[in-house]
Design an enzyme around this catalytic site. Structure first.
Site, PDB file in Angstrom:
ATOM      1  N   HIS A 172      -6.006 -12.667   4.194  1.00 16.71           N
ATOM      2  CA  HIS A 172      -6.616 -11.511   3.548  1.00 16.71           C
ATOM      3  C   HIS A 172      -7.576 -11.928   2.433  1.00 16.71           C
ATOM      4  O   HIS A 172      -8.655 -11.373   2.295  1.00 16.71           O
ATOM      5  CB  HIS A 172      -5.497 -10.642   2.981  1.00 16.71           C
ATOM      6  CG  HIS A 172      -5.934  -9.295   2.551  1.00 16.71           C
ATOM      7  ND1 HIS A 172      -5.875  -8.197   3.370  1.00 16.71           N
ATOM      8  CD2 HIS A 172      -6.450  -8.859   1.379  1.00 16.71           C
ATOM      9  CE1 HIS A 172      -6.332  -7.151   2.730  1.00 16.71           C
ATOM     10  NE2 HIS A 172      -6.690  -7.522   1.516  1.00 16.71           N
ATOM     11  N   TYR A 217     -10.051 -15.486   3.984  1.00 16.88           N
ATOM     12  CA  TYR A 217     -10.850 -15.392   5.211  1.00 16.88           C
ATOM     13  C   TYR A 217     -10.847 -16.715   5.966  1.00 16.88           C
ATOM     14  O   TYR A 217     -11.860 -17.154   6.494  1.00 16.88           O
ATOM     15  CB  TYR A 217     -12.298 -14.974   4.876  1.00 16.88           C
ATOM     16  CG  TYR A 217     -12.406 -13.584   4.339  1.00 16.88           C
ATOM     17  CD1 TYR A 217     -12.529 -12.510   5.211  1.00 16.88           C
ATOM     18  CD2 TYR A 217     -12.368 -13.330   2.981  1.00 16.88           C
ATOM     19  CE1 TYR A 217     -12.615 -11.210   4.724  1.00 16.88           C
ATOM     20  CE2 TYR A 217     -12.443 -12.037   2.484  1.00 16.88           C
ATOM     21  CZ  TYR A 217     -12.564 -10.986   3.364  1.00 16.88           C
ATOM     22  OH  TYR A 217     -12.647  -9.712   2.879  1.00 16.88           O
ATOM     23  N   HIS A 229      -7.159  -0.581   5.633  1.00 22.98           N
ATOM     24  CA  HIS A 229      -5.779  -0.456   5.166  1.00 22.98           C
ATOM     25  C   HIS A 229      -4.909  -0.161   6.377  1.00 22.98           C
ATOM     26  O   HIS A 229      -4.161   0.807   6.404  1.00 22.98           O
ATOM     27  CB  HIS A 229      -5.650   0.620   4.094  1.00 22.98           C
ATOM     28  CG  HIS A 229      -5.019   0.106   2.846  1.00 22.98           C
ATOM     29  ND1 HIS A 229      -4.292   0.887   1.983  1.00 22.98           N
ATOM     30  CD2 HIS A 229      -4.982  -1.134   2.312  1.00 22.98           C
ATOM     31  CE1 HIS A 229      -3.858   0.147   0.971  1.00 22.98           C
ATOM     32  NE2 HIS A 229      -4.267  -1.083   1.152  1.00 22.98           N
ATOM     33  N   HIS A 283      -2.397  -1.984   8.127  1.00 22.61           N
ATOM     34  CA  HIS A 283      -0.946  -2.196   8.178  1.00 22.61           C
ATOM     35  C   HIS A 283      -0.176  -1.223   7.293  1.00 22.61           C
ATOM     36  O   HIS A 283       0.792  -0.620   7.740  1.00 22.61           O
ATOM     37  CB  HIS A 283      -0.627  -3.660   7.868  1.00 22.61           C
ATOM     38  CG  HIS A 283      -1.197  -4.598   8.900  1.00 22.61           C
ATOM     39  ND1 HIS A 283      -2.059  -5.623   8.573  1.00 22.61           N
ATOM     40  CD2 HIS A 283      -1.074  -4.618  10.235  1.00 22.61           C
ATOM     41  CE1 HIS A 283      -2.424  -6.249   9.693  1.00 22.61           C
ATOM     42  NE2 HIS A 283      -1.841  -5.660  10.707  1.00 22.61           N
ATOM     43  N   ARG A 322     -12.698   1.631  -5.940  1.00 25.40           N
ATOM     44  CA  ARG A 322     -12.731   0.708  -7.084  1.00 25.40           C
ATOM     45  C   ARG A 322     -13.709  -0.437  -6.849  1.00 25.40           C
ATOM     46  O   ARG A 322     -14.402  -0.859  -7.758  1.00 25.40           O
ATOM     47  CB  ARG A 322     -11.324   0.175  -7.390  1.00 25.40           C
ATOM     48  CG  ARG A 322     -10.431   1.201  -8.049  1.00 25.40           C
ATOM     49  CD  ARG A 322      -9.153   0.589  -8.597  1.00 25.40           C
ATOM     50  NE  ARG A 322      -8.266   0.076  -7.571  1.00 25.40           N
ATOM     51  CZ  ARG A 322      -7.473   0.822  -6.794  1.00 25.40           C
ATOM     52  NH1 ARG A 322      -7.468   2.130  -6.935  1.00 25.40           N
ATOM     53  NH2 ARG A 322      -6.695   0.264  -5.893  1.00 25.40           N
ATOM     54  N   GLU A 330       0.956  -5.114  -6.586  1.00 31.72           N
ATOM     55  CA  GLU A 330      -0.249  -4.433  -6.124  1.00 31.72           C
ATOM     56  C   GLU A 330      -0.281  -2.987  -6.594  1.00 31.72           C
ATOM     57  O   GLU A 330      -0.787  -2.103  -5.904  1.00 31.72           O
ATOM     58  CB  GLU A 330      -0.364  -4.533  -4.596  1.00 31.72           C
ATOM     59  CG  GLU A 330      -0.557  -5.968  -4.175  1.00 31.72           C
ATOM     60  CD  GLU A 330      -1.048  -6.140  -2.761  1.00 31.72           C
ATOM     61  OE1 GLU A 330      -0.944  -5.186  -1.973  1.00 31.72           O
ATOM     62  OE2 GLU A 330      -1.546  -7.228  -2.452  1.00 31.72           O
TER      63      GLU A 330
HETATM   64  N1  LIG Z   1     -16.828  -8.927   7.888  1.00 32.61           N
HETATM   65  C1  LIG Z   1     -17.525  -9.222   6.788  1.00 32.61           C
HETATM   66  N2  LIG Z   1     -18.862  -9.196   6.801  1.00 32.61           N
HETATM   67  C2  LIG Z   1     -19.559  -9.441   5.682  1.00 32.61           C
HETATM   68  N3  LIG Z   1     -19.016  -9.724   4.512  1.00 32.61           N
HETATM   69  C3  LIG Z   1     -17.697  -9.768   4.427  1.00 32.61           C
HETATM   70  C4  LIG Z   1     -16.887  -9.516   5.559  1.00 32.61           C
HETATM   71  N4  LIG Z   1     -15.611  -9.598   5.201  1.00 32.61           N
HETATM   72  C5  LIG Z   1     -15.625  -9.870   3.885  1.00 32.61           C
HETATM   73  N5  LIG Z   1     -16.876  -9.987   3.414  1.00 32.61           N
HETATM   74  C6  LIG Z   1     -17.259 -10.240   2.022  1.00 32.61           C
HETATM   75  O1  LIG Z   1     -16.385 -11.199   1.468  1.00 32.61           O
HETATM   76  C7  LIG Z   1     -16.139 -10.899   0.091  1.00 32.61           C
HETATM   77  C8  LIG Z   1     -14.648 -10.833  -0.180  1.00 32.61           C
HETATM   78  O2  LIG Z   1     -14.117  -9.649   0.412  1.00 32.61           O
HETATM   79  P1  LIG Z   1     -12.759  -8.989  -0.083  1.00 32.61           P
HETATM   80  O3  LIG Z   1     -11.745 -10.050  -0.240  1.00 32.61           O
HETATM   81  O4  LIG Z   1     -12.491  -7.862   0.836  1.00 32.61           O
HETATM   82  O5  LIG Z   1     -13.198  -8.443  -1.480  1.00 32.61           O
HETATM   83  P2  LIG Z   1     -12.204  -7.754  -2.523  1.00 32.61           P
HETATM   84  O6  LIG Z   1     -11.434  -8.871  -3.114  1.00 32.61           O
HETATM   85  O7  LIG Z   1     -13.141  -7.090  -3.470  1.00 32.61           O
HETATM   86  O8  LIG Z   1     -11.398  -6.793  -1.719  1.00 32.61           O
HETATM   87  C9  LIG Z   1     -16.830  -9.595  -0.197  1.00 32.61           C
HETATM   88  O9  LIG Z   1     -18.055  -9.861  -0.829  1.00 32.61           O
HETATM   89  C10 LIG Z   1     -17.063  -9.009   1.163  1.00 32.61           C
HETATM   90  O10 LIG Z   1     -18.174  -8.150   1.162  1.00 32.61           O
END
Ligand SMILES: Nc1ncnc2c1ncn2[C@@H]1O[C@H](COP(=O)(O)OP(=O)(O)O)[C@@H](O)[C@H]1O
Lengths: 73, 578, 233, 73
Positions: B44, B47, B90, B92, B111, B307
């Protein structure tokens, strides 16, 4: 009633309002739902059992809520 | 609790990941440290399976101000203004508790957008549910729709669009993808990189409870019957507090006190503190004694991983503390100084006089796992049998079509969403191919849409991915907008299975192809993997590949926006080959 | 027309209301915070829609105890006019400045759609720019719009001509039991009522969201035009 | 609890759902709210009095609702 530890936004807001109204010594406000109903169940036990089933199946959300059943004659 | 490799595994760390953590730490970590590593290195937050493919997406264009890497994407819409938008899943949590899962999904994405200084002006969503005949579907649909409405309506952001499909592959794993769009002045955009050694770290919003501890790792774990037992990990949202938080943050941002700001999303205090300090190249020290707490006897581990919703972390300069506090007092929100920035490059967490965690930030980020997971070509399904039934009259055929779950009217859904609040909604749900809102006080309009056809992605992932992007582009064009950029939410099954990884890789490449061809870059997004249900016989069934696209376009003259209601008279033209 | 909009924690339609007031009166309304204990010189006070205090407990219940409510009561006693829309209407009933109460919609769902209202009289400060019995389209957006009151209260309201707006179908026909014509299930299909002195009006739907052809029409404009007429002649 | 005579849409909906679930002998379902809170009031009487004040001033709407207060030590 929400389970212990589950955030109760209602309770929190009500507590705040009570404080504003001057009930300053009130705390731990929790808001829940009460459901009254009539049943044709013959015995106290049968009614209780039915109440518990209804609670589990529908009336309470087991993920976040607890419930208790009381039979009044 | 003894920290060892077995515990690490329970926390979702593989042997290699555990060994790497030991190498970074040079000692056995504390429980709190293990918790921090496990969430930061979870699918999560890191990535780790998708990053190699995400990097292939085009993210640049002259009008892109901030692409992926910030809390949300930012594009220039003219007249000194920027649109800020992102989509997040969201899935799960919405299976476990549909109402709260969907509600907190909306809260989280709001947020991400207002944390950058934007006033949220529109919400959209993309929903996928199981077979309408399945016994759980009605309950999940009802809860999710009520949850989205309950949160969005209360916060006062119109829900202007979205899409819903049904398919048995979502029976035990619905998809709830929420998108928020906000507007800010181009020169007043707030980022999350912390700066200024000695600057205080401020906590605002709701108190911290034991909500959703390990939600971030749960969101990355395959679903099975046990999921039902993980129930207490559900968070409850408080849209009322969120509304206050929006107003208070925007009021604070209108001063020049804020150095950096980020919401506490998945993995709460951990990810916000680590990311803010990491991006700014500084260290951070937190004293958990000062964290506003809803419950008694919370441990450092619990506070770092909680969380609880509706919380933000802000860096300001020390002389602005009083000014900031006055704003949050006015809005009746918690406000606490819980630490400061340091020059150590470490995150240090203190609680009741002990150091509970001390981790170097650079390797925590740089050595986060990154997997080139094997891909296998996705077996293309049998071609559908083509059947012409002559026994159906045209009328019967039409009735059958409009009666099927995927084509039936969605009015019962959008009629539960406040779509007009704000007084800027030009094209409401059902009114046009894309929703259109006016940018308050200007002639500009924003066109917004969410699109994906998982069936196509299943049949041919590459073309399906491209098609989702193209459909978004068409929907924006259809209302007269100039398509600018997309956000996306990649929903797939278990990436450790080569054919699922193959779907993901192909879909992303298809999306990239279409984005490049259309000059339609990706500026933000989210990935949700492990969307599977264990069947009774123990086998896991994956969802259809669902790379949802959220598109944004701009109209220079919003009054020219086109709808799709037919005028009383006129000619019909079809453009393009049939 | 000098107007003021009251903001409670959780109010969220104050911007819509400000846009409508500005558009029709040409003057920006003053924004008032619920903790204020004095009011500027005003013709009209508006309590806009939203979810004050999250609508937890009962809609409007907690806002009805805000410090500014005392000022609002004094303002009314001195001859001031008050409009409460949606949550504002709920707050006015909870503060007992208007009779009755608003319960959960009969469908138990939030309703966001257009509906039709009939103007029951056009000799009031709020309705002079409509024809009598005019039917107009308006936006609804509420979960608790089901108006209830005791039968004595209802007959008093009817007898004194204090039912200002009723839910009807597009043809102007009222049917209390029809879930399309009377979507919340309100008693007597009531959508808006007046105080005994005719200076306080509460209504559930949102005329402020239909004052611009671009947003789908100007059907709500006469309400604001009536108020402007009242104060500027 | 809503007063007798005030139609209770929630109670009606719950009753309907219970019938669908097969609890056919259930009737007159009424849904109400329960609020639990802690007070620093010294005596049983003081707590009761405080509870009644809170009910009248904020927690219940006298136009449509009845309420009762119970003190648990
Ligand atoms: N499928 C995707 N395509 C483009 N950008 C992505 C994708 N998944 C995540 N990102 C980018 O990776 C970064 C981290 O995402 P995320 O962990 O969801 O952010 P946050 O911690 O704010 O929830 C963000 O800038 C998000 O826009």
């Amino acid at each position: 009633m929400l389970k212990d530890g589950v955030l109760d936004p209602q309770g929190k807001a009500i507590e705040h309002a009570l404080h504003v109204l001057g009930f300053l010594d009130v705390e731990n406000v929790r808001a829940g739902r009460i459901i009254e109903l009539e049943t044709a169940a013959k015995t106290q036990e049968a009614a209780l059992k039915q109440g518990e089933e209804m609670g589990r199946n529908l009336l309470a959300n087991g993920v976040i809520e607890n419930f208790s059943v009381e039979v009044i004659q | 609790m003894k920290v060892d490799e077995a515990l690490g595994r329970q926390f979702g760390l593989s042997s290699d990941e555990y060994a790497n953590m030991l190498a970074i730490m040079g000692r056995t970590p504390t429980l709190t440290e293990l918790g921090i590593f496990s969430v930061m290195w979870s699918e999560h937050c890191s990535y780790k399976s998708s990053r190699v493919w995400l990097k292939t997406l085009p993210t640049q264009a002259p009008w892109v101000i901030h692409g992926p890497g910030e809390n949300a994407g930012v594009v220039d819409i003219g007249q000194g203004l920027a649109a800020i938008f992102k989509m997040e899943s969201h899935n799960h949590p919405s299976f476990i508790e549909p109402y709260q899962g969907a509600a907190t999904g909306v809260g989280g994405i709001l947020r991400d957008v207002f944390t950058m200084g934007a006033r949220p002006v529109a919400n959209l969503n993309a929903l996928r549910f199981g077979d309408p005949a399945d016994k759980n579907t009605a309950r999940i649909v009802d809860g999710v729709v009520k949850g989205i409405g309950g949160y969005g309506n209360c916060v006062g952001v119109p829900t202007v669009g979205g899409e819903i499909n049904f398919h048995p592959s979502y029976n035990g794993n619905p998809l709830v993808n929420a998108m928020t769009v906000g507007i800010a002045r181009k020169d007043r955009i707030f980022l999350s990189a912390a700066a200024g050694v000695g600057n205080p770290v401020i906590y605002v919003g709701s108190k911290t409870g034991r909500d959703g501890i390990h939600g971030a790792t749960m969101a990355s774990a395959e679903f099975d019957q046990d999921a039902m037992e993980k129930r207490p990990t559900v968070q409850v949202g408080d849209p009322f507090v969120e509304k206050l938080l929006i107003e208070a943050c925007l009021e604070l941002m209108a001063t020049d006190a804020v150095v950096a700001i980020q919401d506490m999303g998945a993995a709460g205090l951990t990810s916000s503190a680590v990311e803010m300090a990491g991006k700014g190249g500084v260290g951070i020290e937190l004293n958990l004694d000062h964290v506003p707490q809803r419950e008694t006897h919370m441990s450092a581990y619990e506070m770092m991983l909680s969380e609880s919703q509706e919380r933000m972390l802000i860096i300001i300069s020390p002389e602005r503390i009083e000014q900031a506090k006055a704003i949050f007092d006015k809005w009746e929100l918690d406000f606490a100084v819980i630490g400061h920035l340091t020059d150590t490059g470490h995150i240090v967490v203190k609680h009741k006089g002990t150091i509970e965690a001390d981790i170097p930030l650079e390797p925590l980020a740089d050595q986060a796992p990154l997997y080139h997971r094997p891909t296998a070509p996705h077996p293309s399904p049998e071609p559908l049998p083509v059947q012409f039934s002559t026994s159906l009259s045209l009328k019967e055929a039409l009735l059958r079509l409009v009666g099927c779950a995927d084509l039936a009217s969605r009015a019962w859904v959008w009629n539960q969403y406040d779509s007009t609040i704000g007084g800027q909604t030009v094209k409401r749900p059902g009114g046009a191919d894309a929703a259109v809102i006016r940018v308050e006080g200007t002639d500009l309009g924003l066109a917004l849409t969410t699109d994906c056809t998982p069936r196509y992605c299943q049949a041919n992932p590459r073309r399906g991915g491209a098609q989702a992007v193209a459909e978004a582009w068409r929907n924006l064009s259809a209302v007269g907008a100039r398509p600018l950029a997309i956000t996306d939410n990649l929903n797939f099954g278990n990436p450790e299975k080569p054919e699922i990884m193959g779907q993901l890789a192909e879909c992303v490449q298809g999306m990239g192809d279409a984005c490049r061809a259309l000059d339609f870059p990706v500026v933000s997004g989210n990935v949700s993997l492990y969307n599977e249900t264990k069947e009774a016989n123990g086998s896991a069934r994956s969802i259809l590949p669902s790379p949802v696209v959220g598109g944004l376009g701009v109209l220079d003259k919003v009054e020219l926006a086109m709808g799709m209601s037919m005028p009383k008279s006129g000619f019909i033209f079809i453009v393009g080959p049939t | 027309m000098k107007s003021g909009i009251v903001i409670f924690p959780g109010t969220n339609r104050e911007r819509d209301m400000a846009i409508a007031l500005k558009k029709v009166s040409g003057q920006d309304p003053v924004m008032l915070w619920h903790r204020q204990t004095s009011l500027p010189d005003l013709d009209l006070l508006v309590l806009p829609g939203g979810f004050s205090y999250g609508d937890y407990l009962r809609c409007g219940a907690m806002a009805a105890h805000s410090p500014i409510m005392r000022e609002i009561k004094a303002f009314i006693e001195k001859g001031g006019y008050v409009l409460g829309v949606c949550n504002g209407f709920q707050i006015l009933t909870e503060a007992q400045l208007l009779p009755g109460a608003l319960l959960r919609n009969r469908s138990l769902r939030f309703i966001s759609s257009d509906g039709y209202l009939r103007v029951e009289r056009n000799d009031t400060a709020f309705t002079s720019q409509w024809e009598k019995k005019a039917v107009f389209r308006t936006v609804m957006a509420h979960g608790d719009g089901n108006y209830v009151a005791s039968s004595e209260t209802l007959s008093r309201l009817e007898g004194e001509g204090r039912v200002l707006f009723r839910y009807v179908n597009a043809e102007g026909v009222m049917n209390q039991d029809d879930c399309f014509a009377n979507p919340n299930g309100s008693a007597h299909a009531i959508a808006g009522v007046l105080s005994a002195n005719f200076r306080v009006c509460g209504m559930m739907p949102h005329p402020e969201d239909l004052v611009d052809p671009l947003m789908g029409g100007e059907d709500g404009k006469p309400l604001f035009a009536s108020l402007v007429e009242q104060f500027t002649g």
